[in-house]
Design a protein around this motif. Sequence first.
Motif, short mmCIF file in Angstrom:
data_model
loop_
_atom_site.label_atom_id
_atom_site.label_comp_id
_atom_site.label_asym_id
_atom_site.label_seq_id
_atom_site.Cartn_x
_atom_site.Cartn_y
_atom_site.Cartn_z
N LYS A 835 1.01 -1.19 0.01
CA LYS A 835 -0.12 0.19 -0.03
C LYS A 835 0.72 1.27 -0.02
N PHE A 836 2.12 1.26 0.45
CA PHE A 836 2.77 2.42 0.58
C PHE A 836 3.64 2.70 -0.74
N GLU A 837 3.37 1.78 -1.75
CA GLU A 837 4.01 2.09 -3.20
C GLU A 837 3.22 2.94 -4.04
N SER A 838 2.06 3.25 -3.63
CA SER A 838 1.15 4.18 -4.19
C SER A 838 1.54 5.78 -3.48
N GLU A 839 0.86 6.81 -4.14
CA GLU A 839 1.17 8.07 -3.76
C GLU A 839 0.32 8.36 -2.85
N ASP A 840 -1.00 7.65 -2.73
CA ASP A 840 -1.95 7.95 -1.61
C ASP A 840 -1.66 7.44 -0.29
N GLU A 841 -0.60 6.69 -0.04
CA GLU A 841 -0.19 6.27 1.27
C GLU A 841 1.29 6.22 1.55
N PHE A 842 1.70 6.79 2.64
CA PHE A 842 2.98 7.06 2.88
C PHE A 842 3.40 6.18 4.05
N LEU A 843 4.67 5.78 4.21
CA LEU A 843 5.40 5.08 5.21
C LEU A 843 5.44 6.08 6.38
N GLU A 844 5.15 5.91 7.44
CA GLU A 844 5.12 6.86 8.49
C GLU A 844 6.25 6.31 9.54
N THR A 845 6.93 7.33 10.26
CA THR A 845 7.53 6.95 11.42
C THR A 845 6.76 6.43 12.54
N GLY A 846 7.38 5.41 12.94
CA GLY A 846 6.47 4.73 14.43
C GLY A 846 5.85 3.53 13.74
N HIS A 847 5.77 3.19 12.53
CA HIS A 847 5.48 2.09 11.75
C HIS A 847 6.35 0.87 12.49
N GLU A 848 5.61 -0.22 12.77
CA GLU A 848 6.31 -1.23 13.60
C GLU A 848 6.32 -2.70 12.55
N GLY A 849 7.12 -3.72 12.65
CA GLY A 849 7.19 -4.74 11.84
C GLY A 849 8.16 -5.79 12.56
N SER A 850 8.32 -6.75 11.53
CA SER A 850 9.41 -7.69 12.24
C SER A 850 10.17 -8.20 11.04
N PHE A 851 11.29 -9.04 11.23
CA PHE A 851 12.25 -9.87 10.51
C PHE A 851 12.42 -11.03 11.10
N ASP A 852 13.03 -11.93 10.32
CA ASP A 852 13.46 -13.28 10.54
C ASP A 852 12.17 -14.18 11.32
N CYS A 853 11.05 -14.18 10.56
CA CYS A 853 10.05 -14.86 11.41
C CYS A 853 9.61 -14.42 12.75
N GLY A 854 9.76 -13.13 12.91
CA GLY A 854 9.43 -12.32 14.22
C GLY A 854 10.50 -12.58 15.22
N LYS A 855 11.56 -13.00 14.88
CA LYS A 855 12.59 -13.00 15.88
C LYS A 855 13.22 -11.63 16.16
N VAL A 856 13.18 -10.91 15.18
CA VAL A 856 13.84 -9.38 15.41
C VAL A 856 12.54 -8.26 14.94
N LYS A 857 12.19 -7.68 16.06
CA LYS A 857 11.23 -6.45 16.09
C LYS A 857 11.95 -5.05 15.66
N PHE A 858 11.09 -4.35 14.89
CA PHE A 858 11.68 -3.17 14.57
C PHE A 858 10.56 -2.03 14.41
N ARG A 859 10.89 -0.70 14.71
CA ARG A 859 10.06 0.23 14.54
C ARG A 859 10.77 1.37 13.87
N VAL A 860 10.06 2.15 12.83
CA VAL A 860 10.54 2.96 11.79
C VAL A 860 10.97 4.38 12.78
N THR A 861 12.12 4.94 12.56
CA THR A 861 12.12 5.91 13.23
C THR A 861 12.73 7.31 12.61
N ALA A 862 12.81 7.01 11.20
CA ALA A 862 13.14 8.33 10.35
C ALA A 862 12.93 7.78 8.91
N VAL A 863 12.17 8.55 8.00
CA VAL A 863 11.77 8.16 6.79
C VAL A 863 12.54 9.37 5.89
#
Length: 1515
Positions: A835-863
């Motif tokens: 959804k962030f690949e369109s011009e209508d939606e933007f990835l925002e700071t604060g977005h949370e996700g994970s890597f490596d099947c949930g072993k590593v969590k992350f939070r976006v701090t700067a875009v």
Amino acid sequence: MACMDGWPWRPATPLPLHKHILLYPRDRECLDRLGNATSTKLETAILYLAAASMTNNGDSGDGDGGGIVLGPDLNSTRPKMDKKLYRHITLPNNGLQCVLICDTVTLRRRRAMAISGGYYDSDDDDDEESDDDDGSSSSNEEKCGSAADDHDPNPPNSDNDDNEEDADADDYDEDGIRKAATALLVNVGSYHDPPHLQGLSHFLEHMLFLGTEKYPQENAYDAFLSKKGGDDNAYTDMEHTLYHYCIPQDPTSGNKTVWKALDMFASFFKCPLLTDNSVERELHAIESEFELNKKDDDNRLSQVQCFTSRGDVGCCGGGTSGHPDNIDESVHPFSKFPWGNLQSLKVEPESNGIDVMSELRQFYHTHYHAQNMRLVVMAGYELDEIQRRVVHCFRDVPAGPPPPNMIAREGGATNDVAEDGGSDSSSGGGGDMVTNLSHYGLPFHPTSLGKLYRIVPVQDHHTLSLTFQIPSITSHWRTKPTEYLAHLIGHEASGSILSVLKERGWATGLSAGTGEDGLGDASTHALFTIEMSLSKVGMTCWEDVIYVVFIYIGMLRYNFLEGHNAANNENGEKEKEGLPPWIYNELKSIANISYQFADEGDVTDIVEGIAENMAPWVNLPKERVLDGVELLFDDNVDNDTVKSLLFDYLTPENMRVDLMSSIFGRDADFDESSMLHSDEEEKKEGATDEAGEIRNPTGLCEEGLPSFNKELLGPAILEPRFGTKFWIENIPEDVIHRWSCAATPQLPPTEFAIHLPPQNTYIPTKLDLRPADDAEHPLLNCCLKVCITVGKKKSWFPAAVTKYKVEEAVHRLSLTYEDEDEKWHSLDDHDAYRKFESEDEFLETGHEGSFDCGKVKFRVTAVPREGEGIVFSFGDSGHDDDVEDGIAFPPIPPPAPTSRLPRLIYNKNSINVWHLQDRKFKRPIADLRIKFECGGMDGSALNQACMELFCKLCADALTETCYLASVCELGSSIYPTDTGFSIRVHGFDQNLLALARVVLDVAMSFRSRDGESGLPSTIKDGRFDACLEVLQRKYSNAGMDTSGLTTRLRLLCLRPSMKSPFSKMKAVQGINIDEFAQVMNNLLKRLSVDAFYHGNVNRMDADEAARVICESLTNRHVGIPKKKLSPYLVLKTRKSSNHHQIVIPTIDQKDPNTAVEVYFQFGIDDNSFDAIRQRVLVDLIELILEEPLYNQIRTKEQFGYEVSCSTRWTCEWCIGNELPRCDIMQKRGKLFNSDRPRKLADVFVNYLMDFPHLDEYAQVETSDRIDEFLESFRSDLESMDEQTFMEHLVALAKNKLESYDCLEEETSSHWSEITEGRLDFETNRKEVQCLKTISKDQLVKAYDEWLNPYCRVDRALALLPKATNDQATNNFAPVAVNVVDQQANILVQKRMDGCNHVGVPAFSYAKAYTCIVMNLASREFRDKYTGGNDVAKVCQMNSMIDISGGKMAAFPGGVLLRNINNEVVGAIGVSGASGDEDEYAGLKSVWDSGLPLITQPKNHSCNTVSEDQSTSTTS
């Protein structure tokens, strides 16, 4: 929606939802207060925006914002690519109109920091009043600055505590920090100056910078900005004055930098000191600025127009010196003298008993009030926060002017507020108290029209200006009819005026329009000017040139009356009047495309441009302050206005003709005693007509070129301010009639190929972005906070996403951590990011996700924002506070992957093509740069001059095509370089390569022409002579600017391959076409090519660019390997701190300005760590030096107007060990050079002074003054505390990490790395890393080694004028002087006029050499071996001289020099007079210098000194 509890009022209409608005803790509290009436996220956001926008001022809890009036929504009018948020407000208590601008990217990062830190501090409880106490009690800058930094203006409960590092505040590129900026416009300018104090607005602009009641230290404001890496300036126009500054953004609360700067700036407009003790210095600064611009021909022409606008030169207001009571204030303000100088601001007022400072304070109180101001503030903070700060800082600016009696009391004046000859200011309490000039009409009196003004220039040129006065056009902003006509009349394609004039060899350039300054575009009038650069032949027939202009106007009138279509429409009726609609539609389309995809540019330009658009006199509606100047709004042009302009105003009767030509002589040729001053004009004698003016004195000389008979005209009239000489003539009625007939609506005569411009095929229609060559992902270049298990504990670490790839359907991201360790992770739930690949939606700071099947969590701090590369944030508010405080560095982004840096895609046959696809600015634009290096360019004045002529011929041949492209924002240029020539094509990418092919075809048409005579068919007949004339005129004018002259001389000394304009002019004198063609054929036979294609272009486009380049070179192309090209040589001076001094006269002997450039050569550049360390040390010294240097030399000592220091890096190789001998010596201007190998980092000081008569000693004083400053500043460096030193380091780091403003800026940076062979595309990042290791001790040591006068070895040449002068004073014979270092290397050698050049210089060197070898003075050497009449010793002495090869001399004249530690540092040898006299001259020069040197001998034994001068001061 009903008003909720705590929300004082509601919006009249709902505000639109903006896609960049984010909800954060305080937002959610607001929503809770709104109730649960909303059912969707969209409705909730809209309700929040509506309520918060209307109540943003009330949320602070301090009462600052009550009653804020919201203006129209500006966000709907911003460009497509602009992601900033805008808000227009009017302050409730004083009516100040403001535009607030929020950098949404920095805002998002701050909010993300709040989430990652687990808190969100509000500003609600800030103690605003603490700001008022900051530094206000002390006039000492040290204390004031310290208080400002240690005591928050607003305590640290800010909602911005959570932002990431300052290194990402608001510019667009790589790793960068974008600065915050502020501009304030006051709607008063030079038109409002009282007639008896012309220049007062400009003077007031200067005085505002010299302290306020709250910040009384004179340079507190400048010092604060300099220390923080900021910048400021101001200018005075005709109807407004604008002040602006920019400063690096703060990562958190902003209390210590952004808001402190805003508060200091606001104090200018609340409580400036305007003290009498600063008046004299600033008046001299005004005078210096005036003298600096006095020799500019454009300024001189404008002032002649102002001076003669009343039609009665004899009593024209420009030279009035009478009492104000005798001045006619109804005269149009156009006739005033806007610059101001000592004469208008001191001499004349004092002679008439006028208190200048009383008038200045009165002027300030009358015009400097809130309703007469417009403010723009841009920062990376919430609009609410910016608004609250603006209200706090500017709420106390007076709403309107105080009562006259109050001004009298405050300013010390004895009279009431007077109307100031042009202002219409209300002093009452109601209405819009805005300064205006509404009661004035057109500026030129009818008697000043229909005349010819022959004007004497300073430089060699021939310029014809046709000026038509028209009513003000400010109300026609929707369709801009004057721009419409300027587009047609100023067109350069086929069928244009310029095309016809060039075909006849009459002109080389043409422009048309109203101009952008207040003289040509004002609230009272506009001046539509057609300006042409004439050839010598064109000067013989200037009447015919104007005839062609009116033929074109007649053609426009004819087409206008014919209507849109010559045929009848389907109803049998003729189309309405007007030119073809496609002309306006093209302009509208181009304007819209250019606006939507415009680069944001420099932050100062942004706020300055908006403030200018808000000026009341500009007449734009509030809702159009962003786009009103740029766009066309209606479907059709305003034909009624176009018709009125064409038929009523563009007429011979409404025109004045200004002919400025060096055929009348140049300013330096005239003796002012023969001038006719304005008050003598009525008494002039000569051949006159009934109106009293000379008529048509121009004849033709034998060669067919114009000659000018000054005898027929009598004395020239002297414009009293600039001293411009001119004559006035009535244009004969038959000539006026001929022009009027030509302007009759009709088709042009067949001999003139004049027609409407062709339709433009370069208008872009494809504006899509190319797909990226490598994989893209929304997280790419973002900064994350990553939770990693370390042992049994989980910790959060900052990391940047640098790479992305897909392997076996697994989406993988590479993360680079703070220690530059790189690790790949697999991304969970990739589909969530689609959804962030369109011009209508933007990835925002604060977005949370994970890597490596949930072993590593992350939070976006700067875009990354648009135009930015990899971003990095510590995600730690504590560290960010340290960055703000200047005690910690901003985070340094990791290295960019190679796919995001320029790549070499073609490397064959000495053709290298580089490519980089833009992923930052995301605009449909590109930039192609090509550099051609030719064999045989080095060291030949003829070859270099022919290359310049070649470039002019190519540009001339391409004019018609390239002009059409330039109208569509597709620019091109071809220009000479030291080793060949370069081509640049840039703009919208759709047609870029097509235009590049055209440019290359013309340039390459000069190749492979062995055995052919003449020029290639691409060059039209007659253009060779025209372009050669332009080139020779350019050479003739070279060096007229004193500052440019000193720089050119430095380059001539350091670069042996560089040839002077004089030598190039001499080389092409008399050259014919065949000779030129042969030179160019030889130069272009073998070429080495470097090219760089950057922008919205993929690899396929780059391959096509390489093909276009290769095909243009033809199959017979023969390349030159780089190793066989002539190296770029820069001389390395001998290891010495001595000044190599060159003193030369200005080319214009009447120019009172003096330029001094001091050049220190040091450092290396091979990309080693030592080289990088030296680079950052040089840059750090420059940053720290700049403000104190300006404050001391410019502000306090008033020794020059333009004072600056900066660094220069000169790449490639250095040869030699001494500067070449320079034959130009004598008056005004110096160049000082000292040591450095390889890449040359030159710290130089360049300033101009307005001393009319500088003798040799005065010039020596200028260099001494710089050395005195450098010496005294050393103690400031040593006493600098660690915190202040760290603040300077952080400021420099922020500046180096500052992002690019546009694609062009990034292209230029990469291109310099390619052309100079360094290929280090991330050099700034490396320099910041190195900067972290620099200590204060290293800085002081480098300063001592490079700049400190008393730590350098010698100052030999600086002594030479004194040494040689003593010879002349005492009637000694002319001498030669040699100064050597402790190894007997020659530092300087100089010979006086009249001194025999054979032998004598060698004798002087032998004496100095003897001192070094024997550790004795040369007299002591003689006495040691001859004093006792010992034959053996005499033989021993002779043997020593013989063994040395005759380099030693046993007679007086050599002086040994030691430092205070008794170490030998050098020697001076003098020869030419008697031995004792030579020795005296050498000793005396050292004594007079005051340097801590010990001479040997200590005293002289000369008996022929004219007076007792034998006292020695050495110790």
